[in-house]
Design a protein around this motif. Structure first.
Motif, PDB file in Angstrom:
ATOM      1  N   ARG A 102       6.595   4.529   4.819  1.00 15.27           N
ATOM      2  CA  ARG A 102       5.603   5.057   3.878  1.00 15.27           C
ATOM      3  C   ARG A 102       5.492   6.570   4.041  1.00 15.27           C
ATOM      4  N   LYS A 150       0.851  -1.205   0.000  1.00 15.58           N
ATOM      5  CA  LYS A 150       0.000   0.000   0.000  1.00 15.58           C
ATOM      6  C   LYS A 150       0.884   1.251   0.000  1.00 15.58           C
ATOM      7  N   SER A 191       5.632  -5.153  10.632  1.00 13.40           N
ATOM      8  CA  SER A 191       7.079  -4.914  10.733  1.00 13.40           C
ATOM      9  C   SER A 191       7.572  -4.865  12.178  1.00 13.40           C
ATOM     10  N   ILE A 241      -6.099  -6.134   2.949  1.00 17.01           N
ATOM     11  CA  ILE A 241      -5.895  -6.083   4.399  1.00 17.01           C
ATOM     12  C   ILE A 241      -6.589  -4.893   5.051  1.00 17.01           C
ATOM     13  N   ARG A 256       2.540  -9.890   7.537  1.00 14.62           N
ATOM     14  CA  ARG A 256       2.219  -8.808   6.600  1.00 14.62           C
ATOM     15  C   ARG A 256       3.217  -7.677   6.824  1.00 14.62           C
ATOM     16  N   GLY A 271       5.333  -4.346   5.582  1.00 14.17           N
ATOM     17  CA  GLY A 271       5.449  -3.208   4.680  1.00 14.17           C
ATOM     18  C   GLY A 271       6.751  -2.463   4.903  1.00 14.17           C
ATOM     19  N   THR A 272       6.769  -1.673   5.974  1.00 13.33           N
ATOM     20  CA  THR A 272       7.895  -0.782   6.245  1.00 13.33           C
ATOM     21  C   THR A 272       9.246  -1.478   6.213  1.00 13.33           C
TER      22      THR A 272
HETATM   23  C1  LIG Z   1      -0.150  -1.283   6.827  1.00 14.34           C
HETATM   24  C2  LIG Z   1      -0.465  -2.634   7.357  1.00 14.34           C
HETATM   25  C3  LIG Z   1       0.532  -3.606   7.535  1.00 14.34           C
HETATM   26  C4  LIG Z   1       2.011  -3.348   7.302  1.00 14.34           C
HETATM   27  O1  LIG Z   1       2.512  -2.551   8.335  1.00 14.34           O
HETATM   28  P1  LIG Z   1       4.097  -2.314   8.494  1.00 14.34           P
HETATM   29  O2  LIG Z   1       4.218  -1.849   9.904  1.00 14.34           O
HETATM   30  O3  LIG Z   1       4.476  -1.284   7.503  1.00 14.34           O
HETATM   31  O4  LIG Z   1       4.762  -3.617   8.272  1.00 14.34           O
HETATM   32  C5  LIG Z   1       0.146  -4.864   7.951  1.00 14.34           C
HETATM   33  N1  LIG Z   1      -1.143  -5.162   8.203  1.00 14.34           N
HETATM   34  C6  LIG Z   1      -2.130  -4.254   8.052  1.00 14.34           C
HETATM   35  C7  LIG Z   1      -3.533  -4.656   8.346  1.00 14.34           C
HETATM   36  C8  LIG Z   1      -1.822  -2.956   7.648  1.00 14.34           C
HETATM   37  O5  LIG Z   1      -2.816  -2.061   7.519  1.00 14.34           O
END
Ligand SMILES: *Cc1c(COP(=O)(O)O)cnc(C)c1O
Length: 226
Positions: A225, A31, A201, A75, A216, A218-219
């Motif tokens: 982000r 995202k 993360s 998600i 899951r 991301g960062t």
């Molecule tokens: C944004 C998000 C993540 C990823 O979060 P990070 O801290 O960047 O790894 C995982 N799960 C959900 C539901 C999110 O909204």
């Protein structure tokens, strides 16, 4: 794209993949991240990507049409009026957070002819900032959820509230696993919790220790982000 960023993403994916047990699926949360980063992650071996918004996902999928074996995961909270679109573009929905949404998805899945993979989003602790079932309400909705025969209800998803101590976060993840075991012990015909989607993360190591099967991230893969 910027070669340095690309190398960083590739390296992080290699390091984290190597550190995860092979029972854990690494889902890259893309995202807000440009589609070139998704392509980089794909080239580093990632096939599961998670997004939280419908329109953003449609744009990215259009730019990545040549990558035909990506599995797309939703998600973010899904409004009922966007349920049909979600079913057309996501194979997994981790954020099914109410019986009404599940029933709508079930009806639409039948009409469209898809069998989406579903995680039920649960709040193990009270959290006004998040969607999801609290445990007693989820348990009392199970018989109705079990009727949703076009949904593959096979996981629980949870996000701990902000501001917990590590030991409390670990408790949330352990309780989620135990809730899955409780549900499975009831022998529903159409609900079998095989996946635990937990760990982001900041907390995925604890989630993995507690039995997560999907993290899951991301960062930690793509950087902060904006
Ligand atoms: C944004 C998000 C993540 C990823 O979060 P990070 O801290 O960047 O790894 C995982 N799960 C959900 C539901 C999110 O909204």
């Amino acid at each position: 794209m910027n070669t340095l960023i690309s190398q960083q993403i590739t390296q992080r994916i290699a390091d984290i993949s190597a550190s995860l047990p092979n029972t854990v699926r690494l889902i890259a949360v893309s995202k807000t991240v440009p589609s070139e980063f998704i392509r980089t992650a794909y080239n580093a071996g990632i096939r599961d990507f998670a997004e939280s918004r419908i329109q953003e996902t449609i744009s990215k999928q259009a730019e990545l049409q040549d990558l035909t074996d990506i599995t797309w995961h939703l998600i973010g909270h899904l409004q009922i009026n966007k349920a049909k679109k979600a079913l057309q573009i996501f194979q997994w929905i981790h954020s099914v957070d109410s019986l009404a949404l599940a029933q709508r998805l079930n009806t639409l899945a039948f009409q469209i002819g898809v069998h989406p993979h579903i995680c039920l989003q649960v709040k193990i602790l009270p959290d006004d900032n998040k969607y999801g079932w609290i445990i007693p309400e989820l348990l009392s909705d199970l018989s109705s959820l079990n009727e949703c025969q076009y949904l593959k209800i096979q996981g629980l998803m949870t996000i701990p509230p902000l501001g917990l101590e590590n030991s409390q976060i670990l408790n949330v993840f352990n309780s989620t696993r135990e809730l899955g075991a409780t549900i499975n012990s009831q022998n529903w015909s159409n609900i079998s919790i095989e996946e635990l989607s937990m760990g982001m993360s900041g907390d995925y190591l604890m989630a993995v220790a507690a039995g997560a099967t999907m993290v899951r991230l991301g960062t930690t893969l793509f950087g902060q982000r904006s």
